[in-house]
Scaffold this motif. Structure first.
Motif, PDB file in Angstrom:
ATOM      1  N   CYS A 299      40.130   7.203  33.534  1.00 12.73           N
ATOM      2  CA  CYS A 299      38.774   7.745  33.587  1.00 12.73           C
ATOM      3  C   CYS A 299      38.519   8.391  34.943  1.00 12.73           C
ATOM      4  CB  CYS A 299      37.737   6.643  33.355  1.00 12.73           C
ATOM      5  SG  CYS A 299      37.740   5.336  34.622  1.00 12.73           S
TER       6      CYS A 299
ATOM      7  N   GLU B   5      40.090  11.693  28.251  1.00 12.36           N
ATOM      8  CA  GLU B   5      40.101  12.400  26.970  1.00 12.36           C
ATOM      9  C   GLU B   5      38.784  13.141  26.746  1.00 12.36           C
ATOM     10  OE1 GLU B   5      40.981  11.567  22.216  1.00 12.36           O
ATOM     11  OE2 GLU B   5      40.536   9.884  23.561  1.00 12.36           O
ATOM     12  N   LYS B   6      37.669  12.512  27.132  1.00 17.45           N
ATOM     13  CA  LYS B   6      36.367  13.164  26.973  1.00 17.45           C
ATOM     14  C   LYS B   6      36.234  14.347  27.921  1.00 17.45           C
ATOM     15  CE  LYS B   6      31.364  12.372  27.028  1.00 17.45           C
ATOM     16  NZ  LYS B   6      30.267  11.371  27.157  1.00 17.45           N
TER      17      LYS B   6
ATOM     18  N   GLY C 184      40.111  16.531  26.970  1.00 13.99           N
ATOM     19  CA  GLY C 184      40.704  16.624  25.641  1.00 13.99           C
ATOM     20  C   GLY C 184      42.122  16.082  25.601  1.00 13.99           C
ATOM     21  N   ILE C 185      42.969  16.714  24.795  1.00 10.41           N
ATOM     22  CA  ILE C 185      44.333  16.239  24.588  1.00 10.41           C
ATOM     23  C   ILE C 185      45.143  16.269  25.878  1.00 10.41           C
ATOM     24  CG2 ILE C 185      45.180  18.530  23.916  1.00 10.41           C
ATOM     25  CD1 ILE C 185      46.341  15.089  22.533  1.00 10.41           C
ATOM     26  N   THR C 186      44.841  17.227  26.772  1.00 15.74           N
ATOM     27  CA  THR C 186      45.588  17.279  28.032  1.00 15.74           C
ATOM     28  C   THR C 186      45.264  16.071  28.914  1.00 15.74           C
ATOM     29  OG1 THR C 186      43.874  18.672  29.046  1.00 15.74           O
ATOM     30  CG2 THR C 186      45.744  19.796  28.022  1.00 15.74           C
ATOM     31  N   GLY C 187      44.047  15.551  28.797  1.00 13.84           N
ATOM     32  CA  GLY C 187      43.690  14.331  29.523  1.00 13.84           C
ATOM     33  C   GLY C 187      44.460  13.137  28.996  1.00 13.84           C
ATOM     34  N   THR C 188      44.614  13.075  27.672  1.00  9.52           N
ATOM     35  CA  THR C 188      45.395  11.997  27.059  1.00  9.52           C
ATOM     36  C   THR C 188      46.853  12.079  27.481  1.00  9.52           C
ATOM     37  OG1 THR C 188      43.921  12.061  25.137  1.00  9.52           O
ATOM     38  CG2 THR C 188      46.012  10.910  24.863  1.00  9.52           C
ATOM     39  N   GLU C 189      47.378  13.304  27.522  1.00  4.54           N
ATOM     40  CA  GLU C 189      48.781  13.490  27.943  1.00  4.54           C
ATOM     41  C   GLU C 189      48.976  13.071  29.399  1.00  4.54           C
ATOM     42  OE1 GLU C 189      49.373  17.601  27.160  1.00  4.54           O
ATOM     43  OE2 GLU C 189      49.727  17.314  24.998  1.00  4.54           O
TER      44      GLU C 189
ATOM     45  N   GLU D  75      47.223  10.808  31.008  1.00  5.80           N
ATOM     46  CA  GLU D  75      47.189   9.338  31.016  1.00  5.80           C
ATOM     47  C   GLU D  75      48.557   8.767  30.663  1.00  5.80           C
ATOM     48  OE1 GLU D  75      45.673   6.245  27.796  1.00  5.80           O
ATOM     49  OE2 GLU D  75      43.958   7.106  28.878  1.00  5.80           O
ATOM     50  N   GLU D  76      49.185   9.298  29.616  1.00  2.05           N
ATOM     51  CA  GLU D  76      50.495   8.800  29.178  1.00  2.05           C
ATOM     52  C   GLU D  76      51.563   9.068  30.232  1.00  2.05           C
ATOM     53  OE1 GLU D  76      51.196  10.677  25.439  1.00  2.05           O
ATOM     54  OE2 GLU D  76      49.758   9.408  24.348  1.00  2.05           O
TER      55      GLU D  76
END
Length: 270
Positions: free
Chosen positions: A66, A114-115, A118-123, A125-126
């Protein structure tokens, strides 16, 4: 607890104060800690167990990753197990060139990546979660941020005003700030709200209190009354009022573990 700091690349140094990691060798006994506002935003990744944060007295689990907006009040957090944190500590106005939503809307909130992205934020994080070294985590974050750097959002007036606030440890009135920048108070407040998420007065109070806390931590004072005077508070009552607003406690109540934790999270790498 093992706390370490790392410096950003030259390209991102104008925006990032430092990266830091915090690790516990084993599961600690859950203990609520108080984090004191310092005027800086953080991008936080939990590769260990998550933390609780307390909102209106209720425990809420923080996101795995976050960006924490500006704190306008003390934040109470509590580990749920083994601590493993990697964080990006921005300068006071350092996050705005990367923001996808208005900074002001993030005050006192842990907004999931992610908020925000988007998907790039999730990527991201991973990638940070599975990176085997701190340098790999830094490389992933720097590549991500450099792709999103929008220099058009940088407000040079705000930057120079923040520099002045830091130079005088927040010991200046908004009227004087307005006079020195040749910008009327209302316009200055709008620009601070957009670039930092705080008003000039809020940031000034935060910087002054942080300077006072450093004197407390380093035991550079003879009495709390003297400390209040040297920090240019009107009187002891004003000092206690501001102190309680940002820490939730009086100076005497706060001195100890809360102070140590505050600086562990927010007082280093500056």
């Amino acid at each position: 607890m093992d706390y370490q700091t790392f410096q950003p690349s030259a390209d991102l140094a104008p925006f990032i104060k430092c990266y830091w990691t915090l690790d516990s060798p084993r599961e600690a006994t859950p203990q609520v800690q108080t984090i004191v506002p310092d005027g800086c935003m953080e991008m936080i990744f939990h590769y260990g167990d998550l933390y609780h944060q307390y909102i209106d007295g209720k425990a809420v689990v923080q996101p795995r990753s976050c960006v924490f907006g500006q704190l306008t009040q003390p934040l109470k957090i509590e580990p749920t197990g083994i601590t493993g944190i990697f964080s990006v500590r921005f300068h006071h106005d350092g996050f705005v060139p990367f923001a996808s939503i208005p900074i002001k809307e993030m005050d006192d909130k842990a907004v999931p990546l992610e908020k925000l992205f988007g998907i790039t934020g999730t990527e991201l994080e991973e990638n940070v979660f599975y990176a085997s070294t701190v340098q790999e985590k830094i490389d992933f974050v720097e590549a991500f941020l450099l792709e999103r750097l929008n220099t058009e959002t940088i407000d040079r007036i705000v930057q120079s005003t923040v520099d002045l606030l830091l130079k005088v440890n927040g010991q200046i009135s908004v009227h004087e700030l307005s006079a020195q920048t040749n910008i009327n108070r209302r316009q200055l407040e709008r620009r601070f709200s957009s670039a930092i998420g705080l008003s000039p007065k809020q940031l000034s109070k935060t910087i002054r209190l942080q300077a006072t806390l450093k004197h407390l931590l380093n035991k550079e004072y003879t009495s709390l009354t003297t400390l209040a005077h040297e920090s240019e508070y009107y009187d002891q009552a004003h000092f206690i009022k501001d102190f309680k607003e940002f820490t939730g406690l009086t100076p005497k109540e706060f001195y100890g573990d809360n102070l140590q934790m505050s600086f562990l999270f927010y007082g280093k790498g500056s």
